[in-house]
Design a protein around this motif. Structure first.
Motif, PDB file in Angstrom:
ATOM      1  N   UNK B  50       0.823  -1.218   0.000  1.00 30.18           N
ATOM      2  CA  UNK B  50       0.000   0.000   0.000  1.00 30.18           C
ATOM      3  C   UNK B  50       0.849   1.256   0.000  1.00 30.18           C
ATOM      4  N   UNK B  52       1.640   3.330  -2.316  1.00 29.50           N
ATOM      5  CA  UNK B  52       1.132   4.490  -3.074  1.00 29.50           C
ATOM      6  C   UNK B  52       0.149   5.316  -2.249  1.00 29.50           C
ATOM      7  N   UNK B  53      -0.895   4.676  -1.684  1.00 28.61           N
ATOM      8  CA  UNK B  53      -1.795   5.496  -0.858  1.00 28.61           C
ATOM      9  C   UNK B  53      -1.107   6.092   0.361  1.00 28.61           C
ATOM     10  N   UNK B  56       0.634   9.123  -0.762  1.00 29.39           N
ATOM     11  CA  UNK B  56      -0.353  10.181  -1.020  1.00 29.39           C
ATOM     12  C   UNK B  56      -0.856  10.761   0.307  1.00 29.39           C
TER      13      UNK B  56
END
Lengths: 280, 280, 303
Positions: B50, B52-53, B56
């Motif tokens: 996870x 990428x999230x 972000x």
């Protein structure tokens, strides 16, 4: 009245039993309320994706894709954990095995039926969630025009790779649940292996570099041994490719599939051995 | 019966408390904290697939924190921003997801004009140029930073060229050409701000850019006034108010950063606020 | 080839403190085709261990058990048997109909046979009204009856029933007994464990008694019942009471007196009665019940 049981060849009978047990186990999964809850949460997560991605300054579409993929991955992981870790030991505890295993069903068939039902359910969930996620991504992509195209093929590939990964994880969960008599070992064992297997590539690369020269050779060998023993889940991560529409090398997909197939096969054989020796 | 009465009393009390709750929460102290983010290496191995999230989310955290700072600034409450922590968090995000455009975008927005950490920002942007091979904004940022802040026009040129190549957009070719020949800092800055404001939708970032643009416009107007004064009188004005008495400008503008404009001995427009602080 | 053949079967397991516990010691048993065989023993005697070994739930430590000549544990050995576990637990998220369908598929039956036979057996055990409800909602007795139904579905040759009467009301018990009697008439073999001696008397051809993991005796039930006759209770007119001074006699009513004649003295009694021309109103054998027989064995073993 002639007995059909005696007329069927052993192979065909095993095939019949496998299908019947898979479908029965699929029914068990589909009728489980806990899983309905998990899927409900998945729905809520996906619905919230456009809201979150709208906070992004420059990449709403990318954020929507990465959030959707992560949500799908997370839900599949939770489902795998719940299904895999509550499989064999729980059937023994509920004494389902005392009824099913006394039919002319081999334990291997029983185990494969359980695994196949789990795989089938995960596949169904992956398809539904991907469809829902695609709608969400389409919706979010309108918020801010991206320089990048939405690469639907890579997105599907990323979910598929996740699915394969979780089948491998499910194999671990089932193996652990054949040796366990309770929830603890399979659940925490599988979770630990999942986390370790997701991180192993990073750690391996770290110790292979400069940092590795500072640690004793024995520890280094232990770390590298663990690295090769653990399933390497990094091989199944195509999310960056899906989110930023990058080219995926076909070789790495093929490699991941073969890797998962051999590893899962080994796990299932070990599970069958362990289950065969077990008193019910 | 007793229980019903008790329930009724509690419910009434609760309903009476509710409006006060939001009142009280509104009047919380203004302390705003960015909070701690783990080392990127640790984060990388602990977030499974996870990253990428999570990257972000780290960017969002900085963005929200920054947004509150801008809000407080507009309410004339001055909070010393945790610039170092902000930068570290962004760097972590970029190491987790080297494709994350939000991270680069925000670094460019927050650490060049206000803090002058241009070299550090450029170092981050280099990672982006390498990974986001289709992206023309990142070389554009680097080129601008080098030209505007570092006065390294020769170093800026190849990046502008890269941006023009990647975009195929004549705008960038034009900008590149201007960058080669334009030495007027203020115009250069305005050109960049105009380009970027047109692409910005986040309110906090837009507000900072617009404030900067307003200030630069004032400086431009004052510079023009000084030039007109010089051509008419053959000497520099002594005080900035001379421009008003000569009717060259209607009034001395108010520096949005809270300072006062003045003229130095060479007739250059200066201000007592941090707008005048030159990038380090 | 006997339906069940057990030779030297031994099971040793370790308890939680890693001590060795012998659950079964050198059991030899042959069950012949067409007989109803009762497996009698107190709790913890090793009955369940034996049956679990037969149906492949556990592996023996030594010795071997075969079903129709195939080693127990091999799934093929279970093709011709119908097994009812003690306190069965079925896939309770399925309906009875769905469960029987699963069982039928596992026995390799085709769809139409499953449909036909499940109707038949559900009718037989009186579960038809509940057939489309999930097993979760069944009472204990209903689950037990479903268990019986699933043993009957594929019409096997050998039935292995672990405590088939437990958890049933009198109606259910009568049903099970009737089913067993019908199966015996059709030449099926039944091996069932119980600790209720009356059940053995009612349906069994032979009975084995297991105590402390060891086989004590194997007897024909008819022989036991015959051997167990201790004497006869005979009812005679009160007027003849004077003749029976050698026997225990007591008046039953004004007209009738009752005399107990031990087995060995029956002929001498009959000689007197014949000589005197006494009108015998009733002769009833008095015997030791199987329960007494069983209790004696258990007492002897545990002392």
């Amino acid at each position: 009245m002639p007995l059909p049981a005696v007329l069927l060849s052993a192979k065909r009978m095993s095939a019949h039993q496998f299908v019947a047990l898979t479908l029965a186990n699929l029914r068990m999964i589909i009728r489980d309320r806990v899983l309905h809850g998990v899927l409900g949460v998945a729905g809520v997560m996906l619905v919230l994706v456009p809201a979150f991605s709208s906070f992004s300054m420059r990449q709403s579409q990318e954020v929507a894709i990465s959030l959707s993929l992560s949500a799908i991955s997370l839900v599949l992981m939770v489902l795998t954990l719940l299904l895999g870790t509550s499989s064999i030991w729980r059937d023994i505890e509920r004494r389902y095995t005392a009824s099913i295993m006394t039919l002319p069903v081999s334990r291997v068939i029983y185990l494969l039926g359980k695994f196949a039902a789990m795989a089938l359910f995960l596949l169904i969930c992956a398809v539904i969630l991907t469809a829902a996620g695609s709608l969400v991504v389409l919706l979010a992509a309108t918020q801010y025009p991206s320089d990048l195209p939405i690469s639907w093929g890579t997105i599907a590939l990323a979910v598929l790779a996740d699915l394969v990964k979780y089948l491998l994880l499910g194999g671990i969960a089932i193996l652990l649940s054949t040796v366990s008599t309770s929830f603890f070992l399979p659940f925490f064992g599988t979770l630990a292996i999942y986390l370790a297997g997701s991180a192993s590539q990073e750690v391996f690369e770290y110790v292979s570099g400069q940092f590795g020269q500072e640690i004793p050779a024995l520890s280094l060998a232990a770390i590298k041994g663990t690295y090769y023993l653990l399933p390497n889940f990094a091989a199944f991560n195509f999310k960056v490719h899906a989110v930023y529409a990058l080219q995926v090398q076909p070789g790495s997909v093929v490699f991941a599939c073969i890797y998962a197939a051999t590893y899962t096969g080994l796990l299932l054989i070990l599970a069958a051995w362990s289950f065969n020796r077990r008193a019910l | 019966m007793k229980f019903r009465l008790l329930f009724g009393i509690l419910l009434l009390a609760h309903a009476l408390l509710l409006p006060h709750l939001s009142e009280r929460l509104k009047q919380r102290s203004v302390e705003v904290k960015l909070g701690y983010i783990p080392h990127p290496q640790i984060l990388k191995v602990s977030v499974a697939d996870h990253s990428l999230p999570v990257a972000e989310a780290a960017v969002m955290k900085v963005l929200f924190y920054f947004g509150t700072l801008v809000e407080k600034f507009q309410e004339n409450i001055v909070i010393r921003p945790e610039y170092l922590n902000m930068y570290r968090t962004l760097e972590t995000a970029i190491l987790l997801d080297p494709y994350n455009m939000d991270g680069y975008y925000f670094a460019q927005a927050a650490f060049t004009w206000e803090v002058g950490r241009v070299k550090e920002v450029n170092r981050l942007l280099e990672i982006g140029v390498e990974n986001r091979q289709w992206d023309y904004w990142l070389p554009f940022y680097i080129g601008f930073n080098r030209a505007y802040f570092l006065k390294d026009f020769a170093g800026a040129a190849p990046y502008m060229k890269l941006a023009a190549e990647r975009s195929g957009d004549p705008l960038f070719a034009k900008l590149a050409a201007r960058y080669f020949y334009e030495s007027k800092q203020t115009d250069l800055g305005l050109l960049f701000l105009d380009t970027i404001i047109a692409q910005t939708k986040d309110k906090a970032i837009k507000a900072t850019y617009e404030m900067r643009r307003a200030a630069l416009l004032m400086v431009t107007a004052l510079e023009k006034g000084v030039a007109a004064y010089r051509s008419a009188r053959g000497s520099n004005p002594e005080r900035i108010e001379d421009l008003v008495t000569e009717g060259l400008i209607p009034e001395v503008p108010v520096d949005p950063y809270g300072g006062n404009f003045y003229l130095d001995s060479d007739g250059r427009v200066r201000t007592t606020s941090k707008l005048a602080e030159q990038p380090k | 080839m006997n339906p069940i053949s057990i030779e030297g079967l031994t099971k040793v397991y370790r308890d939680k403190k890693r001590r060795r516990v012998t659950a079964l010691q050198g059991l030899d048993l042959q069950i012949e085709a067409g007989e109803v065989f009762g497996f009698l023993g107190p709790n913890g005697a090793g009955k369940s261990t034996t049956i679990k070994t037969l149906v492949g739930q556990i592996q023996s430590t030594a010795g071997c058990a075969k079903l129709f000549g195939i080693a127990a544990g091999d799934p093929r050995a279970r093709r011709r048997i119908g097994y009812l576990p003690e306190n069965p637990s079925f896939y309770d998220f399925l309906t009875a109909k769905e469960y029987l369908s699963l069982v039928g598929r596992c026995f390799g039956m085709d769809r139409s046979a499953i449909e036909r036979e499940s109707e038949r057996v559900l009718e037989l055990v009186d579960l038809h009204p509940a057939a489309k409800r999930k097993i979760q909602g069944y009472s204990k007795g209903m689950v037990q009856r479903l268990g019986l139904a699933q043993t009957l579905l594929h019409d096997p040759d050998l039935f292995i029933l672990d405590e088939p009467m437990s958890g049933l009301d009198p109606l259910g018990r009568a049903l099970v007994k009737q089913v067993m009697i019908d199966l015996r008439r059709r030449g099926k073999t039944i091996f069932f464990s119980t600790h209720v001696t009356a059940d053995v008397e009612a349906v069994c051809d032979r009975v084995a008694v297991l105590v402390g993991g060891k086989l004590q005796t194997v007897n024909r039930v008819s022989e036991l019942l015959e051997k167990g006759i201790e004497g006869y209770v005979i009812q005679l007119p009160s007027a003849t009471a004077g003749l029976w001074s050698d026997f225990e006699a007591r008046p039953q009513s004004d007209d009738v007196c009752e005399v107990f004649v031990p087995r060995g003295k029956f002929n001498s009694f009959m000689a007197i009665a014949g000589r005197e021309g006494v009108e015998v109103q009733l002769i009833e054998p008095r015997r030791r019940s199987i329960e007494q027989f069983f209790l004696e064995i258990v007492r002897r073993e545990t002392e």
